[in-house]
Design a protein around this motif. Structure first.
Motif, PDB file in Angstrom:
ATOM      1  N   ALA A 107       0.614  -2.137   0.344  1.00  0.00           N
ATOM      2  CA  ALA A 107      -0.193  -0.151  -0.071  1.00  0.00           C
ATOM      3  C   ALA A 107       0.968   1.467  -0.291  1.00  0.00           C
ATOM      4  O   ALA A 107       0.591   2.377  -0.655  1.00  0.00           O
ATOM      5  CB  ALA A 107      -1.183   0.501   0.878  1.00  0.00           C
ATOM      6  N   GLU A 108       2.140   1.179   0.422  1.00  0.00           N
ATOM      7  CA  GLU A 108       2.734   2.913   0.824  1.00  0.00           C
ATOM      8  C   GLU A 108       3.167   2.996  -0.894  1.00  0.00           C
ATOM      9  O   GLU A 108       3.196   3.849  -0.760  1.00  0.00           O
ATOM     10  CB  GLU A 108       3.984   2.107   1.933  1.00  0.00           C
ATOM     11  CG  GLU A 108       5.404   3.122   2.221  1.00  0.00           C
ATOM     12  CD  GLU A 108       5.928   3.134   2.587  1.00  0.00           C
ATOM     13  OE1 GLU A 108       7.111   4.021   2.731  1.00  0.00           O
ATOM     14  OE2 GLU A 108       6.276   1.890   3.136  1.00  0.00           O
ATOM     15  N   LEU A 109       3.761   1.664  -1.216  1.00  0.00           N
ATOM     16  CA  LEU A 109       4.748   0.993  -2.591  1.00  0.00           C
ATOM     17  C   LEU A 109       3.323   2.313  -3.597  1.00  0.00           C
ATOM     18  O   LEU A 109       4.035   2.822  -4.468  1.00  0.00           O
ATOM     19  CB  LEU A 109       5.833   0.868  -2.966  1.00  0.00           C
ATOM     20  CG  LEU A 109       6.509  -0.075  -2.213  1.00  0.00           C
ATOM     21  CD1 LEU A 109       6.846  -1.025  -2.533  1.00  0.00           C
ATOM     22  CD2 LEU A 109       7.947   1.684  -2.413  1.00  0.00           C
ATOM     23  N   GLU A 110       2.833   1.555  -3.482  1.00  0.00           N
ATOM     24  CA  GLU A 110       1.132   1.934  -4.102  1.00  0.00           C
ATOM     25  C   GLU A 110       0.840   3.617  -3.891  1.00  0.00           C
ATOM     26  O   GLU A 110       0.590   3.900  -4.820  1.00  0.00           O
ATOM     27  CB  GLU A 110      -0.397   1.282  -4.138  1.00  0.00           C
ATOM     28  CG  GLU A 110      -0.536   1.768  -5.212  1.00  0.00           C
ATOM     29  CD  GLU A 110      -2.556   0.737  -4.643  1.00  0.00           C
ATOM     30  OE1 GLU A 110      -3.606   1.560  -5.513  1.00  0.00           O
ATOM     31  OE2 GLU A 110      -2.652   0.014  -4.319  1.00  0.00           O
ATOM     32  N   ALA A 111       0.470   4.516  -2.659  1.00  0.00           N
ATOM     33  CA  ALA A 111       0.475   5.559  -2.401  1.00  0.00           C
ATOM     34  C   ALA A 111       1.426   6.914  -3.155  1.00  0.00           C
ATOM     35  O   ALA A 111       0.911   7.704  -3.724  1.00  0.00           O
ATOM     36  CB  ALA A 111      -0.002   5.833  -1.245  1.00  0.00           C
TER      37      ALA A 111
END
Length: 588
Positions: free
Chosen positions: A249-253
């Motif tokens: 989720a962090e990398l997607e954001a």
């Protein structure tokens, strides 16, 4: 029109019109500026003096707060109440914008007392301003009053701005429950979509600090629903996901944020068109600027690369690091301020991290080339000899950039940093050549690293040392140990067991008890047929408690990311054959 009116003697009959024209003209001036309000309003002061002039009084020597008090005490004409209250709201906006909360609290206490003489006196409490603004009764406007923005609208804006500003102050002070309450109040107020998104983002920061990351994410989702251009909300979301350990989720954001910044640089969101004075004009604090600092695309690209490398996603890390290094060719250093607010480390460290990623991806020759760039660029920045106090009196040295520019301390620490980067580059090259099976080339690079480290001369002051080693010296010691282990392993590969033994012994002098150096020492002794020594050391090593893999410095400080791969390469591989031989020797 205002200039014509003020050119005439002040008269009570024309004052309502004069104050209305003054109010409208100031509203237009503030709205047209499209920026934060700064300084005092001399025009408001002159308007108040005109009121006193019409009443046959003077107040030239009074401060603005005293002038307001005198005017409200002197004026009894009903027709002047509404114009004065409108002007008071405008003065309050000015003081709110300049963070003079005490002055605006006193002013609205006076306005409320003028409207209701029986009202209890103000207590001067911390949160009294908001209750005063809410309780303030705007006098009814005459039918003939032509206003570009009503006092009622201005009251709503002042209430929201005061709650927002005080909420930010409480957040900065660490008073989280108070901050949360005030920001919730502001979120329900009168503001543009842009400001509402900012308030929700601040609420997320508050709840995150309160240990409620899931609630923080809900606030960030609301912020993006209200204003999809609120890109700082995406940046904060990535930080919350990082705290939760949700790497995907962090990398997607971060990826969405990077794409948005590259496609459409942040622009001002639409504001409420019919309001000349808005929250944006009134709330502008360092805390708000820090929370909503727009990141450069390259900063986000670097964060993507860093997070991928930390999570072992080597292929993705290499791609992002190479994209970042390509941006350097486009003058990145002139575009991004490399200050304390930037996510970027010093550029040589980025090169070294990129080299580490390339090594782990099996692109050893590319890693060697990247490191050569660090070596060449630091060549002229390191003196031949560098004398450094081993343990300075202060327990911690200042962070990079906080020393006085040009001071001897600043210059010495910068030279130390350059030496760290240069020797780390040699270290990486040594391990890269070793992985390629080029032992002689590897020994050359490890030896260059060790040779450069001899430039540092540590000394102790005459007094008893009380401080700890400065971070750069700790790093240099670790790099020396890793280089000795690296060169020693290459000597073992070439059958030069005595040379290897000396390197491992030297490594243990630098870092007594280091498990990798101690294990390799056992291996070197065994190969030299000094089996009794090897067995004794192996027994001692087996009885010692298991240590961590060396990725933490003393006092819990983590090593730089670019050294992690070298730490892993220097670790002693499990050697069943050696262990079995030593056990057989001990049994016999």
């Amino acid at each position: 029109v205002l200039a014509l009116i003020t050119g005439l003697p002040a008269a009570l009959t024309t004052l309502p019109l004069e104050l209305t024209v003054l109010y409208n003209s100031l509203l237009f001036a503030m709205g047209a500026s499209d920026c934060a309000i700064n300084g005092e309003s001399e025009e408001i002061r002159q308007g108040l003096l005109r009121v006193l002039e019409a009443l046959g009084a003077s107040g030239q020597d009074l401060s603005n707060e005293e002038l307001w008090q005198k005017v409200l005490q002197e004026v009894t004409v009903e027709e002047l109440q509404a114009p004065l209250h409108r002007l008071g709201a405008l003065q309050g906006a000015w003081w709110l914008a300049t963070n003079r909360l005490g002055s605006i609290t006193s002013l609205f206490c006076l306005l409320s007392s003028a409207e209701d003489p029986g009202r209890a006196p103000c207590s001067g409490g911390k949160n009294e301003l908001l209750s005063l603004l809410k309780a303030w009764k705007v006098p009814a406007e005459g039918a003939s009053a032509s206003l570009v923005q009503s006092a009622e609208d201005l009251k709503e804006i002042l209430c929201t701005a005061a709650a927002f500003l005080q909420g930010l102050q409480e957040l900065e002070a660490g008073n989280l429950p108070a901050a949360h309450s005030l920001l919730e109040e502001a979120a329900g107020g009168f503001c543009s979509k842009r400001v509402l998104a900012q308030i929700y983002t601040c609420l997320s920061c508050c709840t995150q600090r309160m240990g409620k990351p899931q609630t923080a994410l809900q606030h960030l989702k609301r912020a993006l629903q209200v204003d999809f251009q609120c890109l700082p909300a995406l940046s904060h979301a990535a930080a919350v996901y990082h705290e939760l350990g949700e790497m995907d989720a962090e990398l997607e954001a971060l990826a969405v944020l990077c794409e948005a910044l590259e496609r459409n640089p942040p622009a001002a969101a639409s504001t409420t068109p019919y309001c000349l004075i808005q929250i944006e004009h009134l709330v502008h604090t360092p805390a708000l600027a820090s929370l909503f600092r727009h990141r450069h695309p390259s900063e986000v690209k670097y964060l993507l690369a860093q997070r991928c490398l930390q999570d072992g996603r080597v292929a993705d890390a290499v791609e992002h690091y190479l994209d970042f290094l390509a941006l350097l060719q486009d003058g990145l250093q002139q575009q991004v301020p490399l200050d304390g607010g930037s996510a970027l480390p010093r550029i040589p460290e980025v090169f070294l991290e990129a080299a580490s990623a390339l090594e782990q991806a099996g692109r050893h020759q590319d890693a060697i080339t990247v490191c050569e760039e660090v070596v060449s660029r630091t060549a002229d920045l390191i003196p031949q000899m560098l004398r450094v106090e081993e343990r300075p009196e202060q327990p911690e040295c200042p962070s990079p950039g906080t020393e006085l520019a040009g001071s001897p301390l600043s210059q010495k620490r910068e030279s130390l940093r350059c030496l760290v980067w240069r020797t780390a580059a040699y270290l990486h090259q040594g391990w890269a050549w070793a992985t390629l099976g080029k032992n002689k080339e590897a020994i050359t690079q490890f030896s260059r690293c060790l040779g450069d480290l001899l430039r540092v001369q540590l000394y102790q002051s005459g007094v008893e040392p009380t401080g700890s080693l400065i971070p750069e010296v700790k790093l240099l010691q670790k790099i020396r140990l890793l280089s000795l282990i690296g060169r020693g392993t290459r000597f073992l590969e070439l059958g030069k067991h005595r040379e290897a033994l000396l390197d491992f012994q030297h490594g243990l002098q630098i870092s007594p008890g280091d498990p990798a150096a101690a294990s390799y020492l056992v291996q070197a002794l065994w190969k030299l047929n000094r089996k009794q020594e090897a067995a004794a050391r192996w027994q001692k090593l087996s009885e010692s408690p298991a240590e961590e893999d060396g990725q933490q410095e003393g006092l819990g400080r983590p090593y730089p990311l670019y050294l992690v791969s070298c730490l892993k390469q220097a670790a002693f591989p499990h050697n069943e054959s050696l262990a079995r031989n030593i056990q057989d020797y001990l049994r016999t």
